[in-house]
Design an enzyme around this catalytic site. Structure first.
Site, PDB file in Angstrom:
ATOM      1  N   HIS A  85       0.923  -1.119  -0.016  1.00 47.79           N
ATOM      2  CA  HIS A  85      -0.057   0.145  -0.006  1.00 47.79           C
ATOM      3  C   HIS A  85       0.989   1.377   0.018  1.00 47.79           C
ATOM      4  CE1 HIS A  85      -2.997   3.077   0.996  1.00 47.79           C
ATOM      5  NE2 HIS A  85      -3.774   2.026   0.780  1.00 47.79           N
ATOM      6  N   GLU A 157      -4.019   2.068  -7.383  1.00 45.82           N
ATOM      7  CA  GLU A 157      -4.720   3.144  -6.416  1.00 45.82           C
ATOM      8  C   GLU A 157      -3.574   4.414  -6.801  1.00 45.82           C
ATOM      9  OE1 GLU A 157      -6.793   1.533  -2.735  1.00 45.82           O
ATOM     10  OE2 GLU A 157      -4.579   1.719  -2.166  1.00 45.82           O
ATOM     11  N   GLY A 215     -11.142   2.699   1.215  1.00 49.06           N
ATOM     12  CA  GLY A 215     -10.414   2.932   2.412  1.00 49.06           C
ATOM     13  C   GLY A 215     -11.812   3.719   3.261  1.00 49.06           C
ATOM     14  N   GLY A 216     -11.693   4.988   3.081  1.00 43.06           N
ATOM     15  CA  GLY A 216     -12.719   5.896   3.752  1.00 43.06           C
ATOM     16  C   GLY A 216     -14.340   5.380   3.757  1.00 43.06           C
TER      17      GLY A 216
HETATM   18  P1  13P Z   1      -9.904   6.206  -0.007  1.00 43.34           P
HETATM   19  O1  13P Z   1     -10.945   5.220  -0.443  1.00 43.34           O
HETATM   20  O2  13P Z   1     -10.089   6.775   1.402  1.00 43.34           O
HETATM   21  O3  13P Z   1      -9.613   7.096  -1.037  1.00 43.34           O
HETATM   22  O4  13P Z   1      -8.636   5.175   0.418  1.00 43.34           O
HETATM   23  C1  13P Z   1      -8.378   4.237  -0.756  1.00 43.34           C
HETATM   24  C2  13P Z   1      -7.196   3.199  -0.324  1.00 43.34           C
HETATM   25  O5  13P Z   1      -6.186   3.475   0.145  1.00 43.34           O
HETATM   26  C3  13P Z   1      -7.682   1.921  -0.278  1.00 43.34           C
HETATM   27  O6  13P Z   1      -6.481   1.188   0.254  1.00 43.34           O
END
Ligand code: 13P
Length: 233
Positions: A85, A157, A215-216
């Protein structure tokens, strides 16, 4: 589709108990993978949601203080593990070689790696997206068999999109996914970075996407439900 939930460093013991009860109420045909913190991993139990971790040690069991091995993860029922990550590459200075070692430890223990790759805003502006992604992919999968490559999950990502509310255009995502497929034609490819219940309709138009790494949104169960409903449309 695969929907992987990266809780990152969130939810204490009590909060997690409440969270997992809420999560279990979700009815969906998608493959849900929950990746809580190591501490909460042992608390999770579900027949419908698979368990993943957010990281793994690049070594086995032994005198490696503070590390969690793939063997230990397996014993707790983890079927997946996020590796590489961008937050770990940045804050823990994880190297490409270390990520490669982590990938090997996972495969040795029948845990499916979710390999995160992505470029910074600066790298995109410099026209270096393919160069960066190619290096991240090739070092990670070096020496891997065709069979293991097909088992892998890659999460694209873009770093400039994580937690910012900004997502790439569909064309930008399509270009990157095509590029990833030249190295890993059979791997599943997820999109991650500010994916939410509002932009899912737009993202859903991209047929190359095999799923999402959230993530969020993973922490907002009500909005996650809307996201999943729209995904199934
Ligand atoms: P967000 O969805 O908060 O942008 O984060 C993405 C993420 O890093 C998932 O691993």
């Amino acid at each position: 589709m695969i929907v992987a939930l990266n809780n990152k460093s969130n939810l204490d013991c009590q909060e997690f108990q409440h969270y997992q009860e809420e999560l279990k109420k979700i009815k969906t045909n998608e493959t849900l993978i929950l990746c809580p913190t190591f501490l909460n991993l042992g608390q999770f139990s579900s027949d419908t949601i698979s368990l993943g971790s957010q990281n793994v040690s690049s070594r086995g069991n032994g005198a490696f203080t503070g590390e969690v091995s793939a063997l230990q993860l397996k014993s707790y029922g983890a079927k997946y593990a996020i590796i590489g990550h961008s937050e770990r590459r940045e804050y823990q200075k994880e190297s490409l070689e270390e990520i490669h070692e982590k990938l090997l430890r996972l495969l040795e223990n029948d845990i499916t790696p979710i390999l995160c790759i992505g470029e910074t805003r600066e790298e995109r502006e410099q026209g270096r997206v393919e160069e960066v992604l190619e290096q991240e992919i090739l070092t990670a999968i070096e020496g891997m068999s065709e069979e293991d490559r097909a088992r892998m999950i890659v999460a694209y990502e873009p770093i400039w999109s994580i937690g910012t509310g900004i997502i790439p255009t569909n064309q930008e995502i399509e270009e990157v996914f095509q590029f990833i497929k030249t190295f890993l034609p059979k791997a599943s490819i997820l999109y991650g970075g500010s994916a939410n219940e509002e932009n899912i309709d737009q993202l859903n138009q991209i047929s190359l996407i095999d799923g999402y790494l959230l993530g969020g949104l993973s922490l907002k169960v009500e909005k996650l439900k809307i996201f999943l409903q729209k995904l199934e449309k």
